[in-house]
Design a protein around this motif. Structure first.
Motif: not given
Length: 107
Positions: A24-26, A33-40
């Motif tokens: 994942r990309f973070y 307040g937030k770290i968003y996750a993205y699939a490859s």
């Protein structure tokens, strides 16, 4: 402004705010307040988002953990000069950094 210099400045601003780990990309939200996750593949993975207390300034991935430097602000009261001197009680904000460690779940 030279386009290359402008691009370099923009890259320096986001440097450390994107990390790759656990497939994942973070991406750290600069507003805090937030770290968003993205699939490859680039799709959002909301279940893997991470909440932090403060503003994430940089992060890195190692040993299945995401290490995040978070800036926080705390208010403290300053001592009065003397009791009854007529001066108001003062306070000041100060900023400090902490490292939050988040163990990432495998999916």
């Amino acid at each position: 402004m030279d386009p290359d210099t402008d691009l370099a400045r923009k890259m320096a601003r986001i440097s450390g705010r994107i990390a790759y780990g656990n497939n994942r990309f973070y991406v750290a939200d600069a507003a805090g307040g937030k770290i968003y996750a993205y699939a490859s593949s680039g799709e959002r993975d909301e279940a893997s988002d991470i909440d932090v207390i403060g503003t994430p300034s940089c992060m890195t991935y190692a040993n299945n953990r995401l290490y995040v430097v978070v800036s926080r602000t705390r208010q403290r009261r300053l001592p009065q000069l003397a009791p009854g001197d007529g001066f108001p009680q003062l306070s000041a904000d100060y900023r400090y950094d902490v490292v939050e460690v988040h163990t990432l779940s495998g999916k």
